[in-house]
Design a protein around this motif. Structure first.
Motif, PDB file in Angstrom:
ATOM      1  N   ALA A 262       0.900  -0.968   0.359  1.00 12.86           N
ATOM      2  CA  ALA A 262      -0.058   0.143  -0.132  1.00 12.86           C
ATOM      3  C   ALA A 262       1.008   1.934   0.291  1.00 12.86           C
ATOM      4  N   PRO A 265       0.648   7.787   2.052  1.00 15.20           N
ATOM      5  CA  PRO A 265      -0.443   9.059   1.864  1.00 15.20           C
ATOM      6  C   PRO A 265       1.265  10.938   1.431  1.00 15.20           C
ATOM      7  N   LYS A 579      -7.079  11.887  -1.056  1.00 13.61           N
ATOM      8  CA  LYS A 579      -6.296  10.582  -1.826  1.00 13.61           C
ATOM      9  C   LYS A 579      -5.628  10.530  -1.149  1.00 13.61           C
ATOM     10  N   ARG A 583      -5.860   6.977   1.200  1.00 15.44           N
ATOM     11  CA  ARG A 583      -4.171   6.156   1.675  1.00 15.44           C
ATOM     12  C   ARG A 583      -4.121   6.011   2.938  1.00 15.44           C
ATOM     13  N   GLU A 586      -6.261   3.289   4.392  1.00 20.00           N
ATOM     14  CA  GLU A 586      -5.980   2.117   3.788  1.00 20.00           C
ATOM     15  C   GLU A 586      -4.924   1.575   5.076  1.00 20.00           C
TER      16      GLU A 586
END
Length: 994
Positions: A262, A265, A579, A583, A586
């Motif tokens: 992943a 950010p 976004k 992030r 997640e």
């Protein structure tokens, strides 16, 4: 390097040519177990074996016996003319069968009982004359007998001594003492009902230390001449203890940041990760320096989570902000000439008259002073004078246990804060703990509430763990209607956000991830759908976070039983860009950490362990790599819901940390590096420390006890409730479902999984649970008086793990008492822990269970150097080798495992198994080979090899490992927790043993 020790048996070391011992008195003859001196003969399905303990076994196979069948040993000896009458024979005799005092009134059971009384006998004969006889159905498990040779034996005479086991009456001839019960009607083992199965009669008998002596020999001389000294004066060199202290290195550590792919950010992301160190490698107070994958220096905050006896750090918690482009990159940790520095905008926590304020440079909030319903308030961004969230509050709504749905009056409890503590004041991370209770309008209290809030330097994130407890009266089991957090916003913060809910989920129907993300705001709940029913409901400018959402007919998940807790982890994200919020949330679901399996094993912080890959231990590596897909979240198979999530099925019930499952899963993550094992272990620990560990019970009888002194060493923890007799107990595995029963299970009494999670993450709830479980075992005397190796193994390992972690003498003293009690059950000469396991009449080692006991004993030996315990470990391993293991000298196993149960093999075609492969039980009905316990047994063999240098133990361990590694491991992970020690020893001994 280990210094391998040679074993020198007393029976050989002190002998002169001709078999006369130099140190023995002249009026005593030891008749050594030399096959050249003893002649064996058999009739029927018998065999005679000399085992590793210098014990002769005369064994009858599992067949229908016939009168006149026997196995025997004979030798001749000349009595010196100078001897004085009377002349006596002393020897050790034991067998594995008990036929007396069977409880015929016992109800149905899947245990098998085949009781024969008056059929088979042990005998001692002199010149063919029967001198001593005893039914194998006696209640003795092994002792020394002194037999007067009586008339017809005189000095100067040569006599023949015969040791025999013989069938006088066939087993298909019923005698008054016979009794047979072949299980219940469950159909679990239908082959047991085959004709003649219950008439088969197996017995193993043990004969040792044959001594002839006359009337002048003193008792002390006689005692010295019998028995067997397994260590024979050798001194253990501390190899196991040394290995547990790790390999110190001077070079910086290179650790990968795990994010499971992943991306991070653009703001960066906070990482909190435990890192182990070898003994002496990081002295007390030593600063560290952290560099990102590009070599840039990063501000870092550290906390010591565990220490070595010399005060150096064993586990160090590292907090830092990972740059956005560093996912899955290698970080460098430096401690020599380290140059740490503070962040440009450190997070600060300050306590004042109006409350406790936290400012991070990007966000600020307050916990008000005094008592009240606002758990925190005034969450502001750095460029906003008005709060984006004005406050956070919580409620619990419950139905009485006997009520159904809407027809019942709902009891409403408000979360009321009472105290705020600064657990961490920065500079990277600040953590506030808010303690309170759940109070009804009537003033009645449901239980405690603990909330922790984390903020990080110059990051727009808050992490909240919200945990509630049911400390109510034991008779008020409740059903949850709603568990809610309320967060009023600034009027626009929640506009346009959808409702996210999950009323049910399973492997075939996973739900949403519990993430809401938009410009300026985002929210996530970890393991959202897995802990259904839950919902995130933006409504009327208030975000309603239903951590238990009202649904119809959800009785299984709505229980909130006495002593239970429930914790949820929540992330609030206030990044400007959607976004970045997405992030960040997640990554929050994964919680990245620093890791390198080689270093984590080499450091010793974990204990003895060895990594595996395609070159090192390829057998276990390949088996686990192939099977790890079964640990994926979408195949966990129904272990979901608020109460069930994280536990595992055991038949129709639940594991409840059966056989230290949490520690097992963490261990495999450490050695193999597969993150799936870590994630599965984490969920299990989160479940256990909420649902299966009893936090409080007001109905416990007797006076409550204050927390032990061990709590004083952890001022960051809240004081636990008064420790009533059952606080910290772990509930029963299998059919009992969590805390809805009051049965406590010794197989769950391990704090190691909680210590693992604490070391890896710094989680203080896990630390508190470890202390609760350890204190319960110490205070309750768990295992004392137990007459099962397994029942004593788990409490002993618990106590020793607590001693290793805390250094508190009271845990070591309690372990010493339990070791002494366990050794009462060990027949000294035979070496085993003789117990009826899966039977009532066959008393023998349960190989895997006894081997498990040696783990705690080895920990105790390493801490104390108590030679008695070292001898007991080796004796136990030797008895497993001789009585439970496969190989050419073993009794056959007449059962074969199939997908539908056990299949009875044709007569005369029983399997003997492989070296290092052990029987599950001494009962021939249950004696099928048990591969899931091979790691336990290998561990005992490796301990014995390290203590003695006898290569038989090492060979058995190597073969047992190969058999285990080739098996299907994930179906038996509950017996895999010994693998770290096994792989450590095998990896080391492969360098020095050959």
């Amino acid at each position: 390097m280990f210094k391998l020790l040679a074993i020198i048996p007393v029976s050989l070391a002190c002998c002169l040519p001709g078999g006369v011992a130099a140190s023995e008195p002249p009026h005593l003859i030891r008749i050594h177990p030399d096959p050249r001196q003893w002649k064996s003969s058999t009739r029927g399905p018998y065999d005679v074996v000399l085992d590793i303990r210098d014990i002769y076994q005369i064994n009858a196979h599992w067949e229908v016996s016939r009168a006149g069948n026997y196995g025997q040993l004979s030798t001749t000896v000349t009595i010196p003319e100078t001897w004085v009458l009377p002349i006596k024979l002393r020897l050790f005799i034991a067998d594995d069968y008990i036929g007396w005092n069977i409880d015929r009134s016992r109800g149905p059971s899947w245990f098998v009982e085949t009781t024969f009384v008056g059929h088979r006998f042990k005998q001692v004969l002199i010149d063919g004359r029967l001198l001593w006889e005893q039914d194998v159905a006696d209640t003795g498990t092994g002792q020394y007998y002194d037999i007067d040779l009586g008339w017809g034996v005189s000095p100067g005479q040569t006599i023949e001594i015969t040791l025999r086991m013989i069938d006088k009456v066939a087993s298909d001839v019923e005698l008054p003492g016979d009794y047979h019960r072949i299980g219940d009607a469950s159909g679990r083992q239908p082959c047991w009902s085959e004709p003649s199965t219950y008439l088969r009669f197996e017995t193993r008998s043990y004969w040792a230390d044959v001594v002839l002596y006359d009337n002048t020999v003193s008792r002390a001389e006689l005692e010295r001449a019998t028995g067997y000294d397994w260590l024979a004066g050798a001194h253990y060199q501390g190899g196991w203890h040394q290995g547990a202290e790790g390999i110190a290195v001077g070079r910086p550590l290179r650790l990968r940041l795990e994010t499971n792919g992943a991306p991070l950010p653009s703001t960066g992301y906070p990482v909190r990760s435990g890192v182990p160190f070898a003994r002496g490698m990081l002295p007390a107070g030593q600063p560290v320096e952290l560099r990102d994958p590009q070599g840039g220096r990063l501000p870092v905050q550290t906390t010591v989570l565990g220490k070595w006896p010399d005060g150096s750090a064993r586990w160090l918690l590292v907090d830092f902000i990972a740059p956005p482009d560093s996912a899955e990159g290698k970080y460098t940790l430096i401690w020599k000439n380290a140059r740490p520095f503070a962040p440009r905008h450190p997070v600060v926590a300050r306590k004042g008259a109006s409350g406790t304020d936290v400012t991070s440079g990007a966000i600020s909030f307050r916990v008000p002073a005094g008592s009240g319903p606002r758990l925190l308030e005034n969450i502001r961004l750095a460029d906003n004078r008005q709060p984006v969230i004005s406050s956070l509050s919580g409620i619990v709504e419950c139905f009485p246990a006997n009520a159904e749905g809407a027809s019942a009056a709902v009891e409403r409890f408000q979360a009321v804060r009472e105290n705020c503590t600064v657990e961490s004041a920065g500079p990277i991370r600040a953590t506030l703990r808010v303690d309170g209770k759940l109070v009804a309008d009537s003033g009645e209290t449901l239980g405690a509430m603990v909330m922790r809030v984390d903020a990080w330097a110059n990051l727009p994130y808050l992490r909240i763990t919200y945990r509630i407890f049911n400390n109510s009266d034991a008779h008020r089991k409740l059903r949850l209607s709603r568990l809610r957090l309320l967060a009023p916003g600034d009027g626009t913060l929640f506009e346009g956000l959808p409702t996210v809910s999950c009323d049910y989920a399973d492997a075939a129907h996973p739900g949403p991830d519990g993430i809401l993300a938009a410009d300026g705001f985002g929210l996530a709940v970890r393991y959202f759908w897995q802990q259904f029913p839950q919902a995130i409901v933006p409504a009327d400018n208030t975000l309603c976070l239903d951590l238990y959402h009202p649904v119809a007919d959800d009785h299984d998940q709505s229980w909130f039983a006495v002593g239970e807790a429930k914790r949820h982890e929540i992330m609030l994200s206030f990044a400007a860009d959607e976004k970045d919020n997405q992030r960040a949330l997640e990554v929050f679901q994964l919680l990245p950490r620093l890791f390198d399996k080689r270093w984590f094993c080499q450091s010793g912080g974990w204990g003895p362990a060895s990594w595996h890959n395609a070159l090192q231990f390829p057998e276990v590596h390949e088996a686990l790599a192939a099977d790890s897909r079964t640990l994926r979240e979408d195949t966990w198979g129904g272990y979901y819901g608020r109460r069930d999530f994280g536990d595992g099925r055991y038949g129709n019930g639940w594991y409840n940390n059966y056989y230290d499952m949490a520690h097992t899963l963490f261990a495999e993550y450490m050695m193999g590096g597969d993150r799936a094992f870590y994630r599965r272990a984490e969920t299990l620990v989160l479940h256990l420390m909420d649902v299966d560990v009893e936090h409080y019970n007001a109905a416990d009888t007797g006076p409550g006890q204050k927390p032990g002194a061990v709590w004083d060493a952890y001022p960051s923890l809240p004081r636990p409730p008064t420790l009533a007799p059952h606080t910290g107990a772990v509930h029963m595995f299998s059919s009992r479902h969590h805390n809805l029963t009051r049965a406590y299970d010794y197989k769950g009494f391990s704090p190691r999984g909680y210590w693992d999670y604490y070391h890896l993450t710094g989680d203080l709830d896990a630390l508190q649970t470890a202390l609760l479980v350890g204190e319960y075992v110490r205070r309750s005397g768990a295992g004392m008086g137990g007459r099962s190796a397994r029942a004593q193994a788990f409490p002993l390992i618990c106590l020793m793990a607590m001693y290793q972690e805390t250094g508190r003498r009271e845990f070591l003293d309690a372990a010493g008492r339990l070791v002494d009690d366990a050794m009462v059950n060990m027949v000294p000469r035979r070496g085993g822990y003789v117990e009826p396991f899966l039977s009532f009449e066959y008393v023998a080692n349960a190989g895997g269970m006894l081997a498990h006991l040696t783990e705690g004993m080895m920990m105790y030996w390493a801490a104390t150097g108590d030679r008695r315990v070292a001898e007991a470990i080796v004796s136990a391993a030797a008895s497993i080798y001789a009585e439970n293991m496969g190989g050419p000298a073993a009794l056959p196993c007449y059962w074969k495992r199939t997908s539908t149960g056990l299949k009875l093999l044709p007569a005369g075609q029983g399997e003997r198994g492989q070296l290092g492969v052990t029987h599950y039980s001494g009962n021939p009905f249950q004696k099928n080979w048990a591969p899931e316990y091979f790691y336990q047994v290998c561990q005992a063999f490796l301990y014995a090899y390290d203590l003695t240098g006898k290569t038989e133990f090492l060979d058995a361990a190597r073969n047992g490992y190969l058999q285990a590694a080739r098996g299907h491991l994930l179906g038996a992970l509950y017996a895999y927790s010994q693998a770290p020690v096994v792989l450590y020893y095998l990896q080391h001994f492969s360098r020095v043993a050959d």
